[in-house]
Scaffold this motif. Structure first.
Motif, PDB file in Angstrom:
ATOM      1  N   ALA A  26       0.881  -1.165   0.000  1.00 28.97           N
ATOM      2  CA  ALA A  26       0.000   0.000   0.000  1.00 28.97           C
ATOM      3  C   ALA A  26       0.920   1.217   0.000  1.00 28.97           C
ATOM      4  O   ALA A  26       1.632   1.443   0.977  1.00 28.97           O
ATOM      5  N   PRO A  27       0.954   1.978  -1.096  1.00 28.24           N
ATOM      6  CA  PRO A  27       2.000   2.996  -1.268  1.00 28.24           C
ATOM      7  C   PRO A  27       2.047   4.033  -0.142  1.00 28.24           C
ATOM      8  O   PRO A  27       3.124   4.467   0.243  1.00 28.24           O
ATOM      9  N   ARG A  28       0.890   4.417   0.375  1.00 30.09           N
ATOM     10  CA  ARG A  28       0.867   5.494   1.362  1.00 30.09           C
ATOM     11  C   ARG A  28       0.954   4.974   2.788  1.00 30.09           C
ATOM     12  O   ARG A  28       0.691   5.706   3.739  1.00 30.09           O
ATOM     13  N   MET A  29       1.272   3.717   2.958  1.00 23.99           N
ATOM     14  CA  MET A  29       1.427   3.207   4.318  1.00 23.99           C
ATOM     15  C   MET A  29       2.897   2.933   4.599  1.00 23.99           C
ATOM     16  O   MET A  29       3.695   2.727   3.693  1.00 23.99           O
ATOM     17  N   ARG A  30       3.207   2.927   5.891  1.00 22.20           N
ATOM     18  CA  ARG A  30       4.604   2.762   6.289  1.00 22.20           C
ATOM     19  C   ARG A  30       5.077   1.338   5.991  1.00 22.20           C
ATOM     20  O   ARG A  30       4.285   0.428   5.835  1.00 22.20           O
ATOM     21  N   LEU A  31       6.391   1.170   5.975  1.00 23.04           N
ATOM     22  CA  LEU A  31       6.934  -0.162   5.717  1.00 23.04           C
ATOM     23  C   LEU A  31       6.473  -1.153   6.776  1.00 23.04           C
ATOM     24  O   LEU A  31       6.168  -2.302   6.465  1.00 23.04           O
TER      25      LEU A  31
ATOM     26  N   PRO B  48       9.719   4.644   6.664  1.00 25.19           N
ATOM     27  CA  PRO B  48       9.053   5.609   5.780  1.00 25.19           C
ATOM     28  C   PRO B  48       7.850   4.991   5.073  1.00 25.19           C
ATOM     29  O   PRO B  48       7.633   3.781   5.142  1.00 25.19           O
ATOM     30  N   GLU B  49       7.083   5.830   4.404  1.00 20.21           N
ATOM     31  CA  GLU B  49       6.008   5.328   3.556  1.00 20.21           C
ATOM     32  C   GLU B  49       6.618   4.557   2.384  1.00 20.21           C
ATOM     33  O   GLU B  49       7.670   4.937   1.864  1.00 20.21           O
ATOM     34  N   ALA B  50       5.931   3.495   1.970  1.00 20.37           N
ATOM     35  CA  ALA B  50       6.466   2.658   0.897  1.00 20.37           C
ATOM     36  C   ALA B  50       6.758   3.479  -0.353  1.00 20.37           C
ATOM     37  O   ALA B  50       7.766   3.286  -1.028  1.00 20.37           O
ATOM     38  N   ALA B  51       5.876   4.434  -0.672  1.00 24.21           N
ATOM     39  CA  ALA B  51       6.014   5.180  -1.924  1.00 24.21           C
ATOM     40  C   ALA B  51       7.274   6.045  -1.954  1.00 24.21           C
ATOM     41  O   ALA B  51       7.710   6.463  -3.017  1.00 24.21           O
TER      42      ALA B  51
END
Ligand SMILES: Nc1ncnc2c1ncn2[C@@H]1O[C@H](COP(=O)(O)OP(=O)(O)OP(=O)(O)O)[C@@H](O)[C@H]1O
Ligand SMILES: [Mg+2]
Lengths: 522, 363
Positions: free
Chosen positions: A356-361, A406-409
């Motif tokens: 999910a791009p906007r979620m953290r690792l 960080p966020e995945a994206a």
């Protein structure tokens, strides 16, 4: 050496020049005072490890990112970009590493959205067909994007940019997901664009390809420019050394892996597509023992996505016996239940599917780990456990990122891929199904990932690898099968699977494999 | 010079926190202009709206009483909205909850039923609200119907049902033909926290729900599931989460909370069932949910703020003859600005001068 400093005498011919271009994220320097000069009729490679700052640099040139310091000259004049539309207006076009297409719109609609012109939709569609024919990039303007393979999606992006008739074209890892044939076609297109007087900035991790295609190469490491050189006068190894700073290790397989019991069995799997243009899977059977790596080759869009969905449980089959994971009939089981049986999956698309791009690792670690990794107790999340997974993946796979979680994206493409592969391998699966394991990953990291797959197999797991990269399959697979129109060929021993045989199978011809002796890896 | 929206690489936490404040500021400016246009002194009007209600103990209690249903409903709605599920019909679920709970109050009226009545009423209210909310959810999951339309239209069904009951079968025989039930018995009434005050048990329940929602979203796998299904549906499916199940679950929870708020309102501040028990709590709660950033604590604060506009609106009508509908205008403008300011979380506004030194493009 063609360093931009020496280019002053010829500055009249320089199309684009950056001077001391710098981009900071907090205290992190993604680009550190980069000078680069690009001339018309030049294919200029931009090389560097994952996270070296390549995408950041080209996004700045395309006006997507505002530089923290430094300036850009366009045809000798200072250029400040308010946004991509400004860049496009000047004749700068870009094909992104991650596609920016709307899944629910058709090819033509997507192209229309990306163009700034005022021409009618009909005229635009006609021009789209014409341009795509002209450059040998066939596209059906009426198809919706979600039904297209990655290779076809990329074609849209390229045609969309070509329709703007750019003077300067940026391609961020265009061949990462293409078959060798598709890549060859692309090179023809690029040579042609060059001969038309355009300049091309070309990012790739495939050094052979760079040597073949590019006139100049600039190498980045850790956000800094290391040098600008003539790739034809370098070797792949010397380029790699400049990128990494050290020699790259070769993967080495344990000479003879012990194969054990069948871990993944597919029995006569047939599955109708659940979408209008999907591929019908027909009578697929295979048996994969522990300790074995099976490669699946094939042109994108021949049922690989559908097969992945069937194996992972994103799509269920009515008959439980069609898929057997570690001795358990699993065709009817959900993806979570399959994970509990010890299976792990790495999909082809990393943003939006694998993460999910906007979620953290840490949250993305939970995404696939919640079923079986002690990350959840009585419905409550164990944050320490999710963070520990992030740390372990970071360490084992050298994931480079600006902060701990960080966020995945915000990760560079290759680093996110390392995280996703690491996240699954660290669960010690007995069955691993992985698509394009090293898509967009630099040579050094690709070696790390391939080695990890070999080690996992050596530890007794069964691994199914789908890849467009035949060299990769030759490197790690024990057997290779080819997917064509929803059918899977009989697997060949890798030693028997030379390019010609595979090529024929990928084109749908059922040649008996044993006839041709040369191996790919040789 | 040029104004552009530029996408941020990572969402801005600072803006996420101050965007509601910017929205409130802009709303107040707009309202002041509106007051001037209708010929009222904006300073005096804003004073009546936002300051006076905070100056005496009675109004402060009233504030909490009005905020309680807003917060309860908005918490439920926020779960839906986080999961990308659009329940717009909380007003209807509120009314159905009120009706279902009142049924027991009406049936036991005048009997010597014991203290079990109130808990049973609350339970009935919540269950009825949940079942009513499941109608649009099931229509969506089974037939692909738009949950927005179905849930919204069911509001009017619930409204008419209540109207019918209090004018027909449940009308108080001793009520001079007014459309209302008899006053509920003490065992069917939500107890006050302080004798003679306004605060009742419902405000405590609202607080408990806020805490529960914060724990659910921040600490549990269910809460993670809700967030990931909304944020990245394909990744959620890859994670093994079913979005259909979640449509049903979030609708059921939000319906239950709206229904609970409905029966608490009737069995508490109102004391009997009658038309007009809600000044639009179910709709205002949508604003509360967004103003509160779909975050439980944010919703608590936003609920208090919107409750203030209800009370301020009443006082402005009494003190300055400002029409009560201005409150609705106010809430509408606020929602508009909240949603507009939200784009600043993912985008930044940049002014671009054509001939500017590149060096001051520092982000
Ligand atoms: N928005 C951001 N916030 C913080 N750090 C970022 C952000 N965007 C990029 N970075 C960091 O900047 C570095 C450079 O990223 P970039 O995407 O330019 O790498 P790259 O050379 O394109 O790598 P790859 O080959 O993997 O695509 C990475 O370490 C990345 O984590
Ligand atoms: Mg990149």
């Amino acid at each position: 050496m063609l360093d931009s400093g020496s280019g002053h005498a010829r500055s009249g011919t320089v199309l684009l020049q950056t001077i001391g271009l710098t981009k900071r994220y907090g205290s992190f320097l993604a680009n550190d005072a980069i000078d680069i000069a690009i001339r018309p009729q030049e294919i200029h490679a931009l090389l560097g490890e994952n996270g070296a700052g390549k995408s950041t640099l080209v996004k700045t040139i395309y006006g997507l990112i505002q530089p923290s310091e430094g300036e850009m000259l366009w045809q000798g004049e200072k250029m400040v970009l308010a946004g991509p539309h400004d860049a496009r207006a000047r004749g700068i076009g870009m094909v992104f590493q991650h596609f920016s297409l709307f899944d629910n719109l058709t090819v033509a609609e997507n192209v229309a959205l990306g163009l700034d012109g005022k021409e009618s939709f009909k005229a635009m569609s006609a021009r789209l067909e014409q341009v795509s024919q002209q450059y040998g990039l066939p596209l059906d303007p009426k198809r919706e994007v979600w039904q297209l393979s990655v290779g076809e999606r990329q074609r849209i992006e390229i045609v969309r940019v070509l329709m703007q008739n750019p003077k300067f074209l940026i391609l961020d890892e265009p061949t990462a997901v293409l078959t060798p044939q598709e890549a060859d076609q692309l090179f023809v297109v690029l040579e042609r664009l060059k001969s038309e007087g355009r300049a091309i900035l070309y990012i790739s991790h495939k050094l052979d390809e760079v040597k073949r295609l590019c006139d100049t190469a600039t190498i980045l490491r850790g956000g800094k420019k290391i040098s600008t050189c003539l790739p034809r006068e370098e070797t792949a190894a010397s380029l790699a050394r400049m990128m990494v700073g050290t020699e790259i290790k070769q993967v080495k397989a344990v000479a003879h892996r012990q194969t054990t019991v069948p871990r993944l069995v597919v029995n006569d799997l047939s599955l109708a597509p659940d979408e209008p243009h999907g591929v019908h899977l027909k009578n697929i059977s295979l048996e994969l023992k522990g300790g074995e790596i099976l490669g699946i080759a094939g042109v994108a869009g021949n049922g690989q996505d559908e097969f992945f969905a069937a194996l992972s449980g994103e799509r269920l089959s009515r008959d439980p016996g069609t898929i057997v994971i570690d001795g358990h009939a699993a065709g009817h089981l959900s993806i979570t239940a399959r994970r509990k049986l010890g299976a792990a999956f790495v999909p082809e698309e990393r943003l939006g599917h694998g993460t999910a791009p906007r979620m953290r690792l840490s949250e993305n670690a939970l995404l696939t780990g919640h079923a079986a990794s002690g990350m959840v107790h009585n419905g409550f999340i164990n944050t320490a456990a999710t963070l520990a997974t992030v740390d372990r993946a970071t360490e084992s796979f050298d994931v480079r990122k600006a902060k701990r979680d960080p966020e995945a994206a915000s990760l560079s493409g290759g680093n996110l891929q390392k995280f996703i592969v690491g996240r699954e391998i660290l669960r010690n699966p007995v069955v691993l199904v992985v698509s394009q394991p090293t898509w967009g990953v630099d040579a050094g990291a690709a070696a790390v990932i391939r080695q990890a797959l070999l080690d996992l197999a050596a530890a007794g797991a069964a691994i199914l690898v789908t890849s467009q990269d035949l060299d990769e399959l030759a490197d790690i697979a024990d057997r290779i099968a080819v997917m064509f129109h929803g059918r899977l060929s009989e697997p060949l021993m890798t030693a028997d699977a030379d390019r010609e045989t595979l090529g024929l199978l990928m084109g749908g011809s059922a040649l008996t494999p044993k006839d041709v002796p040369d191996a790919v890896g040789a | 010079m040029q104004l552009v929206l530029e996408k941020r690489a990572e969402r801005s936490t600072v803006i996420a926190l101050i965007s509601p404040l910017i929205a409130i500021g802009l709303t107040i400016v707009t309202m002041s202009i509106l007051f001037v246009i209708i010929g009222k002194n904006p300073i005096a009007a804003l004073n009546v709206y936002f300051i006076t209600p905070l100056t005496d103990a009675y109004s402060l209690q009233e504030l909490a009483v009005k905020a309680a249903p807003l917060v309860m409903i908005a918490i439920g709605l926020s779960l839906c909205y986080l999961a990308n599920v659009w329940n717009i019909g909380a007003e209807g679920q509120f009314l159905v909850g009120a009706v279902a709970g009142s049924w027991l109050a009406v049936k036991t009226h005048g009997t010597d039923a014991g203290a079990w009545v109130l808990p049973a009423m609350l339970l009935l209210g919540a269950i009825a609200g949940a079942l009513y909310a499941l109608i649009p959810a099931i229509c969506k999951v089974r037939f692909g119907a738009s949950e927005i339309l179905v849930s919204l239209m069911l509001v009017y069904v619930a409204d008419l049902l209540l109207d019918y009951l209090v004018r027909g079968p449940w009308r108080d025989p001793a009520g001079f033909n007014f459309p209302t039930t008899a006053e509920f018995d003490p065992v069917a009434t939500v107890p006050l926290l302080l004798e003679g005050g306004r605060l009742h048990l419902g405000t405590v329940i609202a607080l408990v729900i806020v805490v529960a929602a914060a724990v659910l979203l921040g600490r549990t796998i269910k809460g993670f599931e809700i967030r990931v299904v909304g944020a990245a549906p394909r990744a959620a499916r890859f994670g093994g989460f079913s979005s259909n199940q979640l449509v049903l679950l979030t609708f059921a929870i939000s319906g239950a909370l709206a229904g609970l708020a409905g029966i608490i309102e009737v069995a508490g501040p109102v004391g009997h069932l009658q038309p007009g028990i809600s000044p639009g709590y179910g709709f205002t709660a949508i604003i509360v949910a967004f103003l509160g950033r779909l975050n439980p604590v944010g919703i608590l604060i936003a609920g208090l703020f919107l409750a203030l506009t209800f009370i301020g609106g009443e006082q402005a009508q009494i003190a300055m003859k400002i029409p009560l509908d201005i409150t609705k205008v106010f809430q509408g403008i606020l929602l508009f600005y909240v949603l507009a300011c939200d784009s600043l979380i993912l985008y930044r506004i940049r002014l671009i001068m054509p001939q500017r030194k590149a060096a001051d493009g520092a982000a």
